[in-house]
Structures are given as structure tokens and as C-alpha cells.
Write a protein that holds these residues in place. Structure first.
Motif, PDB file in Angstrom:
ATOM      1  N   VAL A 186      67.887  57.088  67.336  1.00  0.00           N
ATOM      2  CA  VAL A 186      66.946  56.215  68.039  1.00  0.00           C
ATOM      3  C   VAL A 186      66.902  54.855  67.353  1.00  0.00           C
ATOM      4  O   VAL A 186      66.632  54.762  66.154  1.00  0.00           O
ATOM      5  CB  VAL A 186      65.529  56.821  68.072  1.00  0.00           C
ATOM      6  CG1 VAL A 186      64.554  55.870  68.768  1.00  0.00           C
ATOM      7  CG2 VAL A 186      65.548  58.178  68.775  1.00  0.00           C
ATOM      8  N   LEU A 187      67.212  53.816  68.114  1.00  0.00           N
ATOM      9  CA  LEU A 187      67.066  52.434  67.645  1.00  0.00           C
ATOM     10  C   LEU A 187      65.814  51.873  68.302  1.00  0.00           C
ATOM     11  O   LEU A 187      65.753  51.757  69.520  1.00  0.00           O
ATOM     12  CB  LEU A 187      68.283  51.592  68.029  1.00  0.00           C
ATOM     13  CG  LEU A 187      69.594  51.919  67.315  1.00  0.00           C
ATOM     14  CD1 LEU A 187      70.724  51.063  67.865  1.00  0.00           C
ATOM     15  CD2 LEU A 187      69.469  51.695  65.824  1.00  0.00           C
ATOM     16  N   GLN A 188      64.814  51.515  67.494  1.00  0.00           N
ATOM     17  CA  GLN A 188      63.508  51.172  68.028  1.00  0.00           C
ATOM     18  C   GLN A 188      63.045  49.817  67.504  1.00  0.00           C
ATOM     19  O   GLN A 188      63.177  49.514  66.316  1.00  0.00           O
ATOM     20  CB  GLN A 188      62.496  52.253  67.619  1.00  0.00           C
ATOM     21  CG  GLN A 188      61.119  52.063  68.220  1.00  0.00           C
ATOM     22  CD  GLN A 188      60.224  53.261  67.954  1.00  0.00           C
ATOM     23  OE1 GLN A 188      60.657  54.260  67.377  1.00  0.00           O
ATOM     24  NE2 GLN A 188      58.968  53.176  68.359  1.00  0.00           N
ATOM     25  N   ALA A 189      62.503  48.996  68.408  1.00  0.00           N
ATOM     26  CA  ALA A 189      61.957  47.689  68.018  1.00  0.00           C
ATOM     27  C   ALA A 189      61.038  47.200  69.122  1.00  0.00           C
ATOM     28  O   ALA A 189      61.073  47.692  70.245  1.00  0.00           O
ATOM     29  CB  ALA A 189      63.078  46.673  67.770  1.00  0.00           C
ATOM     30  N   ALA A 190      60.222  46.214  68.786  1.00  0.00           N
ATOM     31  CA  ALA A 190      59.339  45.585  69.772  1.00  0.00           C
ATOM     32  C   ALA A 190      59.520  44.082  69.687  1.00  0.00           C
ATOM     33  O   ALA A 190      59.707  43.523  68.599  1.00  0.00           O
ATOM     34  CB  ALA A 190      57.879  45.962  69.508  1.00  0.00           C
ATOM     35  N   ALA A 191      59.496  43.426  70.828  1.00  0.00           N
ATOM     36  CA  ALA A 191      59.552  41.961  70.860  1.00  0.00           C
ATOM     37  C   ALA A 191      58.136  41.414  70.681  1.00  0.00           C
ATOM     38  O   ALA A 191      57.154  42.067  71.025  1.00  0.00           O
ATOM     39  CB  ALA A 191      60.134  41.482  72.180  1.00  0.00           C
ATOM     40  N   PHE A 192      58.070  40.217  70.109  1.00  0.00           N
ATOM     41  CA  PHE A 192      56.783  39.562  69.903  1.00  0.00           C
ATOM     42  C   PHE A 192      56.858  38.152  70.458  1.00  0.00           C
ATOM     43  O   PHE A 192      57.920  37.535  70.486  1.00  0.00           O
ATOM     44  CB  PHE A 192      56.427  39.518  68.411  1.00  0.00           C
ATOM     45  CG  PHE A 192      56.196  40.875  67.806  1.00  0.00           C
ATOM     46  CD1 PHE A 192      54.943  41.457  67.832  1.00  0.00           C
ATOM     47  CD2 PHE A 192      57.250  41.578  67.226  1.00  0.00           C
ATOM     48  CE1 PHE A 192      54.733  42.720  67.281  1.00  0.00           C
ATOM     49  CE2 PHE A 192      57.047  42.828  66.669  1.00  0.00           C
ATOM     50  CZ  PHE A 192      55.788  43.403  66.703  1.00  0.00           C
ATOM     51  N   GLU A 193      55.707  37.646  70.879  1.00  0.00           N
ATOM     52  CA  GLU A 193      55.665  36.325  71.493  1.00  0.00           C
ATOM     53  C   GLU A 193      56.245  35.259  70.571  1.00  0.00           C
ATOM     54  O   GLU A 193      56.972  34.371  70.992  1.00  0.00           O
ATOM     55  CB  GLU A 193      54.227  35.982  71.867  1.00  0.00           C
ATOM     56  CG  GLU A 193      54.093  34.733  72.717  1.00  0.00           C
ATOM     57  CD  GLU A 193      52.680  34.535  73.224  1.00  0.00           C
ATOM     58  OE1 GLU A 193      52.487  33.648  74.082  1.00  0.00           O
ATOM     59  OE2 GLU A 193      51.765  35.254  72.774  1.00  0.00           O
ATOM     60  N   SER A 194      55.938  35.361  69.273  1.00  0.00           N
ATOM     61  CA  SER A 194      56.423  34.357  68.318  1.00  0.00           C
ATOM     62  C   SER A 194      57.911  34.489  68.037  1.00  0.00           C
ATOM     63  O   SER A 194      58.512  33.608  67.434  1.00  0.00           O
ATOM     64  CB  SER A 194      55.653  34.475  66.999  1.00  0.00           C
ATOM     65  OG  SER A 194      55.878  35.742  66.398  1.00  0.00           O
ATOM     66  N   ASP A 195      58.535  35.610  68.468  1.00  0.00           N
ATOM     67  CA  ASP A 195      59.964  35.839  68.213  1.00  0.00           C
ATOM     68  C   ASP A 195      60.842  35.456  69.391  1.00  0.00           C
ATOM     69  O   ASP A 195      62.041  35.710  69.373  1.00  0.00           O
ATOM     70  CB  ASP A 195      60.217  37.321  67.893  1.00  0.00           C
ATOM     71  CG  ASP A 195      59.943  37.642  66.437  1.00  0.00           C
ATOM     72  OD1 ASP A 195      59.701  36.690  65.672  1.00  0.00           O
ATOM     73  OD2 ASP A 195      59.955  38.824  66.074  1.00  0.00           O
ATOM     74  N   ALA A 196      60.261  34.847  70.421  1.00  0.00           N
ATOM     75  CA  ALA A 196      61.041  34.550  71.622  1.00  0.00           C
ATOM     76  C   ALA A 196      62.171  33.570  71.346  1.00  0.00           C
ATOM     77  O   ALA A 196      63.084  33.419  72.156  1.00  0.00           O
ATOM     78  CB  ALA A 196      60.135  33.994  72.716  1.00  0.00           C
ATOM     79  N   ILE A 197      62.145  32.877  70.194  1.00  0.00           N
ATOM     80  CA  ILE A 197      63.214  31.947  69.841  1.00  0.00           C
ATOM     81  C   ILE A 197      64.040  32.446  68.659  1.00  0.00           C
ATOM     82  O   ILE A 197      64.860  31.699  68.132  1.00  0.00           O
ATOM     83  CB  ILE A 197      62.646  30.555  69.503  1.00  0.00           C
ATOM     84  CG1 ILE A 197      61.648  30.668  68.366  1.00  0.00           C
ATOM     85  CG2 ILE A 197      62.021  29.914  70.725  1.00  0.00           C
ATOM     86  CD1 ILE A 197      61.215  29.362  67.788  1.00  0.00           C
ATOM     87  N   ARG A 198      63.832  33.709  68.233  1.00  0.00           N
ATOM     88  CA  ARG A 198      64.620  34.242  67.104  1.00  0.00           C
ATOM     89  C   ARG A 198      65.809  35.012  67.656  1.00  0.00           C
ATOM     90  O   ARG A 198      65.655  36.094  68.217  1.00  0.00           O
ATOM     91  CB  ARG A 198      63.752  35.144  66.231  1.00  0.00           C
ATOM     92  CG  ARG A 198      64.490  35.701  65.019  1.00  0.00           C
ATOM     93  CD  ARG A 198      63.544  36.222  63.956  1.00  0.00           C
ATOM     94  NE  ARG A 198      62.816  37.394  64.362  1.00  0.00           N
ATOM     95  CZ  ARG A 198      63.119  38.651  63.982  1.00  0.00           C
ATOM     96  NH1 ARG A 198      64.150  38.879  63.187  1.00  0.00           N
ATOM     97  NH2 ARG A 198      62.387  39.655  64.390  1.00  0.00           N
ATOM     98  N   PRO A 199      67.011  34.492  67.523  1.00  0.00           N
ATOM     99  CA  PRO A 199      68.183  35.157  68.115  1.00  0.00           C
ATOM    100  C   PRO A 199      68.369  36.581  67.596  1.00  0.00           C
ATOM    101  O   PRO A 199      68.180  36.855  66.411  1.00  0.00           O
ATOM    102  CB  PRO A 199      69.339  34.263  67.672  1.00  0.00           C
ATOM    103  CG  PRO A 199      68.731  32.939  67.412  1.00  0.00           C
ATOM    104  CD  PRO A 199      67.359  33.221  66.884  1.00  0.00           C
ATOM    105  N   PHE A 200      68.708  37.473  68.513  1.00  0.00           N
ATOM    106  CA  PHE A 200      69.007  38.877  68.198  1.00  0.00           C
ATOM    107  C   PHE A 200      67.829  39.584  67.534  1.00  0.00           C
ATOM    108  O   PHE A 200      68.019  40.549  66.780  1.00  0.00           O
ATOM    109  CB  PHE A 200      70.259  38.987  67.309  1.00  0.00           C
ATOM    110  CG  PHE A 200      71.514  38.498  67.953  1.00  0.00           C
ATOM    111  CD1 PHE A 200      72.180  39.254  68.897  1.00  0.00           C
ATOM    112  CD2 PHE A 200      72.036  37.248  67.616  1.00  0.00           C
ATOM    113  CE1 PHE A 200      73.341  38.794  69.497  1.00  0.00           C
ATOM    114  CE2 PHE A 200      73.197  36.779  68.212  1.00  0.00           C
ATOM    115  CZ  PHE A 200      73.850  37.555  69.154  1.00  0.00           C
ATOM    116  N   ALA A 201      66.588  39.119  67.793  1.00  0.00           N
ATOM    117  CA  ALA A 201      65.418  39.665  67.096  1.00  0.00           C
ATOM    118  C   ALA A 201      65.292  41.175  67.280  1.00  0.00           C
ATOM    119  O   ALA A 201      65.063  41.909  66.309  1.00  0.00           O
ATOM    120  CB  ALA A 201      64.149  38.964  67.583  1.00  0.00           C
ATOM    121  N   LEU A 202      65.432  41.664  68.531  1.00  0.00           N
ATOM    122  CA  LEU A 202      65.274  43.101  68.775  1.00  0.00           C
ATOM    123  C   LEU A 202      66.328  43.913  68.027  1.00  0.00           C
ATOM    124  O   LEU A 202      66.016  44.934  67.396  1.00  0.00           O
ATOM    125  CB  LEU A 202      65.381  43.392  70.272  1.00  0.00           C
ATOM    126  CG  LEU A 202      64.115  43.150  71.113  1.00  0.00           C
ATOM    127  CD1 LEU A 202      64.430  43.343  72.583  1.00  0.00           C
ATOM    128  CD2 LEU A 202      62.996  44.073  70.687  1.00  0.00           C
TER     129      LEU A 202
END
Length: 491
Positions: free
Chosen positions: A8-24
Motif C-alpha cells: 500500500v502506497l498512501q499519501a494525502a494532498a494538502f492545499e499548501s502542496d499544490a505547487i510541490r511537484p510529485f508531492a503525493l
């Protein structure tokens, strides 16, 4: 999935990360195994973004050969462009393999995220997507949930009043048992904050502004509060299930709680808090995409357009290093809008740096107009004594003309760049001479002048204990022209 042996690869996106490439993907792989993350993203010699996509796809292909793989991504309405594009690529390249993706999003906000919408359209077109609309939780289910979590609360009434929101139902039920009369999550949070006292409430407000990356050290720095009081507040908040340990440090138990605490801060104070965090991050020189995303996020909310525009430069440059060109373009355009309100001396510096990002991120639609604009920006920079920015503007104009085969015009702009730094500081003169000489060598024009300029730059750099890559690059090109290949390769 884990019980049946799946990875299982698990992550959550965050509003402040919308400009961080490949964040998830970065967060999911780091949580799984930092060594696996480094295999994909740790190599600075990756040639382009397609290579990163291929590495992610190869990783999934290897894992699915031995067991199923599940991608569990939450809040993808805030997903960045690179993560969305990589997701579509990985799904398409691993069609037919035991790979399941489960993604959750708020539909109303998802409509505003064009990159994710594009990825979803591609998955629909490839018949790889099944969509499930989830409405409010049914009243009987809410009543059972309340009875399980808070026996004795009026589950029938609360299940009607909470609008189908399970978090609100649970919190209001707990509050009822404590004798509270709060009728909304906002009322409930204000009541809770009051119990923490003045200092404790301030700690939690700073935590809400820092969320989702609540680092205790950073919280202490920006708040200026006593360390013992901060630790005590965080400990109580964790015991009362307001905060919990997360991959990024601490975080609130639910995004709605974060919002309620954040919205309890006055708009003017929020700006002051964001500005203080952005100023702290601006002094941090770490080349980290999370830092850049945080800097851009807090600076944009700081009410300080100069700080915000500089943050877009910093974040844009880091995006380019990760081949996230679309993210870099978006940041640069946002920065140019912010720069419009700045005094001219500050504005021209920021505009040149932002146009450098635009030039690196995509081809010019109208190269001739771009070259003229860069030269005009350089002249404005000279008027304000910004010699290094003037040099950069002329070099950008020279580069654009060189790519279009305008050798003579490119040479003239290159020499203008050298003249621009004659009145500047020693380091600016060294860089200006070295970059100009390198460009002349690249143009194969005035090689003797290029040689003389590099000798001058090398001598001055030696006296100042300063070095710059353009000196070695320029000398290497000259030795190549002289057919001294061993020296050229070493340089």
C-alpha cells in the motif's frame, strides 16, 4: 489490502502542496521506505521528467510482479500537476496488472484543478476509472456511530442536526456529554480553545497556520512562546484527540478542525502570522521542494507582495530542477501579477528573475518580442543600479537571439551584458565577464576577446577567493576550439 499481502502506497494532498511537484508520490514513497524514495527521486542526474515517470512506472511494475499494489491518495482536489500526470502515466503503463488506485476528493474543489481533471479524463477514456459519488452519511448510520462513540448522547437529534457530517456528529456528541451547548463545529472549537487559556489557544492558532507541517521547532521560532508552555499545550491537545502524530510531525485530527481554528483568527493577524513564517522560510537555504511550497503558500497569504513575488522565484527555480515546468510556469505567472504593485526598482529585479524561469520552462511564443522585452528590462535595471540583473536580462536576450540564428545581434547583447557589470561589485564583474566569454565561445565569435575576458575573470576570482562555473565552462570551450581535447574535457 495489507492483510492480503498487498503493498500500500498512501499519501494525502494538502492545499499548501499544490505547487510541490510529485508531492503525493514523494510522501508515499518516503512513508514506505526512504531508500525506495531515493531510488526514484534521489538522483540529481535524471535527464527529464519522463525519466521520473518511467522510474515510478518501473517500480510499480516490479512490485506487481510479486503482489498486488494499492495507491491510496486522499484529498486529490489539491493534487499538484506532476503527481496527477505521473498517476495517469503509471495507470496506463500498468494496465492489466494487479494495481488498484483509490482516490478521494471534494467534487466542488476538484472542478478547479485542471491537471487532475485532465488525468481523470485520460483514465475515463482508457476505461480505467470507476467513480463513486459519496453524499452525506445517512441518519441511521450516524445515529449508530454516535451510540458507539458517545453512549448516552442524543443520537437521534444530533444525527439530524449535523448535516450528514460524521466528524461533526462525533464532536457534538462528545460536547453534549460534557454539558456544552455548542451548535456548530466553529462554536465547539472556540469553546475548546477557551479551555486552553490565552497562551495555549495561541499555540493552537499558530499550529493551524503551520498545518499540515506542524514542526515543533518551527512553531517555537515563529510564535516566540515559552517552550514549556508550547510542549504542555501540544501534549494536552494530543491527549484530547485534537492533534495526532503524522509523517510531517504533528497535525490536527481532521482538516475541518484545522479550518475551524484557522478561521477563528482575525484576517489581519493571519497575514502577520503568515508573513512571519514566510520570512523564516526565506532565510532557510535548503534546496527542498516542501520548503519551497511552504514558502510560496505562506508568502502568498502574507499581504506582502514583495515577499510573495520573491517566494514565487524561489519555488519556481526548484520546480525547474525537478522538471516540473508547468508548475514553474504557474508560479512565475503568479509572481508577475504580484510584482505589478511593487516599486519600480524592486519590480524590475523580480520581473527579470521570473522571466528567466519562464524562458527555461517553455519556448517563447514570440521570440523577437521576448528578446526586445528582456533588453528593455535590462536597461531599466541599469537605471536603478541593479548591475547583475541587467547582465542577466541582456544574457536572456542574447540567448533567445542565438537560438534563432541571429549571431550578430546575440553577440551585441552578450557584450552589453559585460558592459552592464563594469560598475558593479567584484563578484558581479567576475560573473559578468565569465558568462560573456562563455557566450562568445558558444557563438564562436571574438574568441581572442573571450580568452582575454576569462583570464581577467580568473585572475580577479583568484584574488577574491571566488569561483564560478562559467570560468571553467568558457575555458573548456576555448580549449575545444584549440583542439586541446584533454584539457577541454577536464575543464
Amino acid at each position: 489490502a495489507r492483510d492480503s499481502g498487498a503493498l500500500v502506497l498512501q499519501a494525502a494532498a494538502f492545499e499548501s502542496d499544490a505547487i510541490r511537484p510529485f508531492a503525493l508520490w514523494i510522501d508515499a514513497l518516503r512513508a514506505l521506505d526512504p531508500a525506495v524514495h531515493d531510488q526514484v527521486f534521489g538522483d540529481t542526474d535524471v535527464a527529464n521528467r519522463d525519466r521520473l515517470f518511467a522510474r515510478l512506472s518501473d517500480l510499480i511494475a516490479r512490485e506487481t510482479a510479486g503482489h498486488p499494489v494499492v495507491l491510496l491518495f486522499d484529498d486529490i482536489q489539491w493534487c499538484d500537476e506532476s503527481s496527477a500526470a505521473a498517476l495517469h502515466y503509471v495507470a496506463r503503463m500498468n494496465r492489466g496488472k494487479p494495481l488498484l488506485g483509490l482516490f478521494a476528493a471534494r467534487d466542488s474543489e476538484l472542478r478547479d484543478n485542471a491537471p487532475v481533471q485532465q488525468a481523470l479524463r485520460g483514465l475515463r477514456r482508457d476505461a480505467l476509472l470507476r467513480e463513486i459519488d459519496i453524499g452525506p452519511l445517512a441518519g441511521d448510520a450516524l445515529a449508530r456511530l454516535i451510540d458507539e462513540r458517545s453512549p448516552g448522547a442524543d443520537s437521534a437529534r444530533l444525527s439530524r442536526e449535523c448535516g450528514g457530517n460524521p466528524l461533526l456528529a462525533i464532536e457534538l456528541a462528545r460536547a453534549e456529554l460534557r454539558g456544552s451547548v455548542a451548535g456548530s463545529l466553529g462554536d465547539l472549537i472556540r469553546e475548546r480553545l477557551a479551555r486552553f487559556g490565552v497562551v495555549g489557544a495561541d499555540v493552537l492558532r499558530w499550529a493551524a497556520v503551520l498545518s499540515p507541517r506542524i514542526d515543533v521547532g518551527k512553531l517555537l521560532k515563529v510564535s516566540g512562546l515559552d517552550a514549556a508552555e508550547v510542549d504542555a499545550t501540544l501534549d494536552i491537545a494530543e491527549r484530547h484527540a485534537m492533534l495526532h502524530a503524522a509523517d510531517r510531525g504533528l497535525d490536527f485530527a481532521h482538516e475541518l478542525i484545522t479550518r475551524a481554528v484557522y478561521n477563528d483568527i482575525s484576517p489581519l493577524r493571519r497575514q502577520v502570522m503568515h508573513r512571519r513564517i514566510a520570512e523564516l522560510l526565506e532565510k532557510d537555504t535548503a534546496q527542498d521542494l516542501a520548503r519551497a511550497a511552504d514558502l510560496a503558500h505562506h508568502a502568498a497569504l502574507s499581504g506582502d507582495p514583495g515577499l510573495a513575488a520573491r517566494a514565487m522565484v524561489s519555488a519556481g527555480r526548484l520546480c525547474l530542477r525537478f522538471f516540473a515546468n508547468d508548475d514553474a510556469l504557474s508560479l512565475a505567472r503568479k509572481g508577475l501579477q504580484l510584482a505589478e504593485t511593487l516599486p519600480d526598482a524592486e519590480r524590475v529585479r523580480v520581473e527579470i528573475e521570473l522571466h528567466e524561469i519562464l524562458l527555461a520552462a517553455r519556448p517563447m511564443d514570440d521570440w523577437e518580442a521576448a528578446a526586445r522585452h528582456f533588453a528593455a528590462l535590462a536597461e531599466r535595471a541599469l537605471d536603478h543600479g541593479a548591475h547583475s540583473h541587467a547582465r542577466l536580462g541582456y544574457h536572456m536576450a542574447s540567448w533567445v537571439r542565438w537560438t534563432q540564428g541571429q549571431w550578430t545581434a546575440a553577440r551585441e547583447q552578450t557584450l552589453q551584458a559585460a558592459r552592464a557589470v563594469r560598475g558593479g561589485q567584484d563578484e558581479a564583474q567576475i560573473v559578468g565577464a565569465a558568462e560573456t566569454a562563455k557566450c562568445l565561445a558558444l557563438l564562436e565569435r571574438d574568441l581572442s576577446r573571450a580568452d582575454a575576458m576569462l583570464m581577467e575573470a580568473s585572475a580577479l576570482a583568484g584574488r577574491k577567493g571566488f569561483s564560478h562555473h562559467a570560468i571553467a565552462a568558457g575555458l573548456g570551450m576555448l580549449r575545444l576550439h584549440e583542439n586541446r581535447l584533454d584539457e577541454a574535457e577536464e575543464l
